[in-house]
Write a protein that holds these residues in place. Structure first.
Motif, short mmCIF file in Angstrom:
data_model
loop_
_atom_site.label_atom_id
_atom_site.label_comp_id
_atom_site.label_asym_id
_atom_site.label_seq_id
_atom_site.Cartn_x
_atom_site.Cartn_y
_atom_site.Cartn_z
N UNK A 165 -1.30 -15.48 -19.98
CA UNK A 165 -2.24 -14.67 -19.22
C UNK A 165 -1.47 -13.97 -18.12
N UNK A 166 -1.57 -12.65 -18.07
CA UNK A 166 -0.82 -11.86 -17.10
C UNK A 166 -1.81 -11.16 -16.17
N UNK A 167 -1.70 -11.43 -14.88
CA UNK A 167 -2.56 -10.79 -13.88
C UNK A 167 -1.73 -9.79 -13.08
N UNK A 223 -1.22 -27.74 -20.92
CA UNK A 223 -1.75 -27.02 -22.08
C UNK A 223 -0.69 -26.08 -22.62
N UNK A 224 -1.03 -25.35 -23.68
CA UNK A 224 -0.09 -24.42 -24.30
C UNK A 224 -0.19 -23.01 -23.72
N UNK A 225 -1.02 -22.83 -22.69
CA UNK A 225 -1.23 -21.51 -22.11
C UNK A 225 -0.61 -21.48 -20.71
N UNK A 226 0.15 -20.43 -20.43
CA UNK A 226 0.74 -20.24 -19.11
C UNK A 226 0.25 -18.92 -18.52
N UNK A 227 0.43 -18.75 -17.22
CA UNK A 227 -0.06 -17.54 -16.56
C UNK A 227 0.90 -17.09 -15.46
N UNK A 269 5.16 -6.26 -16.32
CA UNK A 269 4.09 -6.83 -17.14
C UNK A 269 4.65 -7.30 -18.47
N UNK A 270 5.45 -6.46 -19.10
CA UNK A 270 6.05 -6.80 -20.39
C UNK A 270 7.01 -7.98 -20.26
N UNK A 271 7.73 -8.03 -19.16
CA UNK A 271 8.63 -9.15 -18.93
C UNK A 271 7.85 -10.46 -18.91
N UNK A 272 6.76 -10.49 -18.14
CA UNK A 272 5.95 -11.71 -18.04
C UNK A 272 5.29 -12.08 -19.37
N UNK A 273 4.97 -11.07 -20.17
CA UNK A 273 4.30 -11.31 -21.45
C UNK A 273 5.27 -11.76 -22.54
N UNK A 274 6.53 -11.32 -22.44
CA UNK A 274 7.47 -11.49 -23.56
C UNK A 274 8.66 -12.40 -23.29
N UNK A 282 4.96 -21.07 -14.72
CA UNK A 282 3.54 -20.71 -14.78
C UNK A 282 2.93 -20.75 -13.39
N UNK A 283 2.13 -19.72 -13.07
CA UNK A 283 1.49 -19.64 -11.77
C UNK A 283 2.29 -18.88 -10.74
N UNK A 284 3.53 -18.52 -11.09
CA UNK A 284 4.40 -17.86 -10.13
C UNK A 284 4.24 -16.35 -10.18
N UNK A 285 4.93 -15.70 -9.26
CA UNK A 285 4.78 -14.26 -9.01
C UNK A 285 6.10 -13.54 -9.28
N UNK A 286 6.01 -12.41 -9.99
CA UNK A 286 7.21 -11.68 -10.38
C UNK A 286 7.15 -10.24 -9.88
N UNK A 287 8.33 -9.67 -9.68
CA UNK A 287 8.46 -8.26 -9.35
C UNK A 287 9.84 -7.81 -9.80
N UNK A 288 9.94 -6.57 -10.28
CA UNK A 288 11.22 -6.05 -10.73
C UNK A 288 11.84 -6.94 -11.81
N UNK A 289 10.97 -7.51 -12.67
CA UNK A 289 11.41 -8.38 -13.78
C UNK A 289 12.19 -9.59 -13.29
N UNK A 290 11.77 -10.13 -12.16
CA UNK A 290 12.43 -11.32 -11.61
C UNK A 290 11.43 -12.10 -10.76
#
Length: 318
Positions: A165-167, A223-227, A269-274, A282-290
């Motif tokens: 799940x990507x927010x 669970x098997x789901x991360x966000x 977004x694609x980085x977090x999804x792929x 899981x639960x952490x925050x990303x920017x600039x693919x990092x």
């Protein structure tokens, strides 16, 4: 002439430094294929959402464009099918400003689609107005609509797993604040509808996004789901279309020169999804693919838990 050329050289150098050092951001080069996977992207008829949907379509996924505007969404379906060569692109109506519409979307999806692997909560609103249920637009669309959508789809994702799940949040979450007394009395994150308050409402809703992700990760642990939540960069999209004409006029030259295009804005977004190997984050925050540090309020677990409980009541989940 030499002075003029020197001045121009300095201006160009400054532009290149600011654009490539501050605005441009990283690019993802992950070759992962998504054949057999189903992806939902909200707000995917334009901007970052459309660019994201095109990229996952290029990788072979079945893509659900979850959008409010039927005409624009059907045009986006046509474009993405043509550009990707992938016929598995489907429009399903979703108006995040209506909790009834969210529930209707989920009912349609669950009865017609056997699986869900990636949910990308991308749609956002900046501007005045109220939702069908009386909430401020930024609060209702950016947070409550996605909160309800995610919770209603969780069981299907857990059945299919592993899922993500990507927010899509924003760096502006650092300027956000949540006043629960305002939420209780006005069903909004700000007391009024001025231009400044609309911007503050957007910042506050982005804080909601990162707090929602944080608490969701706690509840999904094991669970098997991360966000993940993320800052996509500073993007030249239609997000500001609800701002006043003079605000858009002042912003336009700067946006044209410095802001990322939607393709660039979709990269994190694609980085977090792929990206493989980030499941433990899981639960952490990303920017600039990092991985990036959240603002202080974005790390407040007690605030995240309270927001979850309030959101459950407001959306009718409790």
């Amino acid at each position: 002439m030499a002075v003029l050329l020197g001045f121009l050289a300095v201006v160009v150098a400054c532009y290149l430094f600011i654009y490539y050092g501050v605005f441009r951001g990283a690019r993802i080069f992950n070759p992962l294929k998504l054949n057999g996977k189903t992806v939902i992207v909200t707000g995917s008829n334009t901007g970052i959402g459309k660019a994201t949907a095109l990229e996952v379509a290029n990788r072979g996924a079945r893509v659900i464009l979850a959008c409010r505007n039927k005409e624009k969404a059907e045009a986006a379906v046509f474009d993405i099918r043509r550009e990707s060569g992938n016929a598995q692109i489907v429009f399903m109506h979703l108006d995040l400003a209506s909790l009834k519409s969210v529930r209707s979307f989920v009912e349609t999806f669950l009865t017609s689609e056997p699986r869900l692997d990636i949910l990308i909560n991308n749609a956002a609103h900046m501007g005045p107005g109220h939702t069908e249920d009386g909430f401020g637009m930024a609060f209702g669309v950016n947070h409550l609509g996605h909160f309800l959508l995610t919770n209603l789809l969780l069981k299907r994702m857990q059945q299919c797993g592993p899922g993500r799940i990507i927010n899509v949040a924003a760096l502006l979450h650092r300027l956000g604040n949540i006043d629960f007394s305002l939420v209780a009395s006005k069903k909004d994150l700000v007391p009024g509808q001025s231009a400044w308050q609309n911007l503050q409402a957007y910042c506050n809703s982005k804080l909601c996004n990162v707090l929602f992700t944080r608490e969701l990760a706690n509840r999904l642990e094991g669970s098997s789901v991360t966000c993940y939540s993320l800052h996509p960069g500073v993007i030249n999209t239609e997000l500001c279309r609800n701002m006043s004409w003079w605000q858009q006029f002042l912003l336009m030259p700067f946006a044209k020169i410095f802001f990322l295009d939607p393709e660039g804005g979709a990269q994190c977004t694609l980085y977090c999804a792929l990206q493989e190997g980030i499941e433990t984050l899981s639960g952490r925050y990303f920017s600039n693919c990092a991985l990036q540090q959240l603002g202080r309020k974005g790390r407040d677990d007690a605030l995240a838990k309270k927001l979850w409980e309030v959101s459950e009541r407001l959306t009718g989940l409790s």
